[in-house]
Design an enzyme around this catalytic site. Structure first.
Site: not given
Length: 328
Positions: A239, A267, A286
């Site tokens: 993360r 993000e 991701h």
């Protein structure tokens, strides 16, 4: 779960096994819990088979699901939707996080091999010149290749453990930082335990696999980034908040470090962020977790768990309330 996921999570052979194992409410997929149709399904459900897009399963909803005995999640973390009240009511919970760990670990191994070979900056140089690289180009790199690397794994999560397994194909020494893993377990994993400062200061590659919790946010902070040796490759498939992106940026801009980042904080990064254009930084959207044909692996594991439940056997991949504070 989101209705559009059905065919990906449960491709025909998996769907057939699902239908052989359980009586499915018709229609089989609901994406909300507020309609009369959803209320009817909840009232009669013994098992909730959930996936990405599941609405919150909280105390109020559990009050409407008196027969519920199990939640089987055909995805990774349950913490985004499942209230701890479920555990308090004796509901058993399973997750397909182990299946999702497989592609993340594969991505990580590929990132380490490609990053250690300096593929990303050298490919960019090759693309710009349209001619073979010279020895001088190679000399500009801090080091090249995987032979004799020291690889530091941050977190013995499901993904971290899978990465450790895959790293056995390399001629590398593996360090592990995980406060929950003692010396005996580290020996079984085939790694050398290390405190985090030692790991970041002595590893050629640092790969992050810890969960995002209040304790781990900023774990790789400015001080620890400063401890990394020139040429260290940082891989983050966990993360974004675990790494201080802005502190890392300066070390990447000046070329002291390299990075492969499947996640960032924020993000995505703002359009004008300098990391987008650096040849020594490879950023992906991701995507390390299950995508495309990998998603069916999640459904297959979930149906395996459903079959165990139907047979009165314990889950192979249970989620326990006591672990919620330290898992993803």
């Amino acid at each position: 779960m989101s209705p559009g996921l059905l065919d990906d999570v449960f491709p025909p052979p998996v769907r057939a096994r699902l239908e052989e194992t359980a009586d499915l409410h018709n229609p089989a997929v609901i994406s909300e819990f507020d309609s009369a149709q959803a209320a009817e399904a909840l009232a009669g459900a013994e098992v909730l088979l959930t996936g990405w897009g599941c609405p919150p399963v909280d105390a109020a909803l559990l009050d409407r699901a008196a027969r519920l005995r199990a939640v089987i999640h055909a995805a990774g973390t349950v913490k985004t939707f499942l209230s701890p009240d479920a555990f308090d009511r004796g509901i058993v919970v399973s997750s397909a996080a182990a299946a999702n760990a497989v592609p993340v670990a594969e991505y990580t191994l590929a990132a380490i091999i490609m990053g250690a070979k300096r593929v990303f900056p050298l490919a960019e140089l090759f693309r710009s010149r349209r001619t073979h690289r010279t020895g001088a180009d190679l000399d500009r790199q801090h080091w090249l290749g995987t032979h004799g690397l020291t690889i530091g794994v941050v977190g013995a999560s499901r993904i971290g453990r899978r990465v450790i397994e895959l790293l056995r194909v390399l001629d590398a020494d593996v360090l592990l930082y995980d406060p929950y893993v003692g010396p005996a377990e580290a020996e079984l994993l085939g790694v050398t335990p290390a405190d985090l400062d030692t790991l970041v200061a002595t590893s050629d590659v640092v790969t992050v696999h810890a969960p995002d919790t209040p304790e781990t946010r900023g774990l790789i902070d400015a001080r620890r980034i400063g401890l990394m040796r020139p040429g260290t490759l940082l891989v983050n498939t966990a993360r974004g908040p675990l790494v201080d992106t802005e502190a890392l940026t300066g070390h990447l801009v000046n070329g002291r470090l390299d990075a492969v980042l499947d996640v960032t904080s924020p993000e995505p990064l703002p359009p004008g962020h300098p990391l987008w254009d650096l040849p020594n930084v490879f950023i992906t959207p991701h995507l390390a977790g299950a995508q495309g044909n990998e998603v069916g692996r999640l459904g297959a594991l979930a149906v395996d768990e459903l079959a165990r439940y139907a047979a009165g056997s314990p889950f192979a991949h249970p989620v326990h309330r006591a672990d919620l504070g330290r898992i993803a």
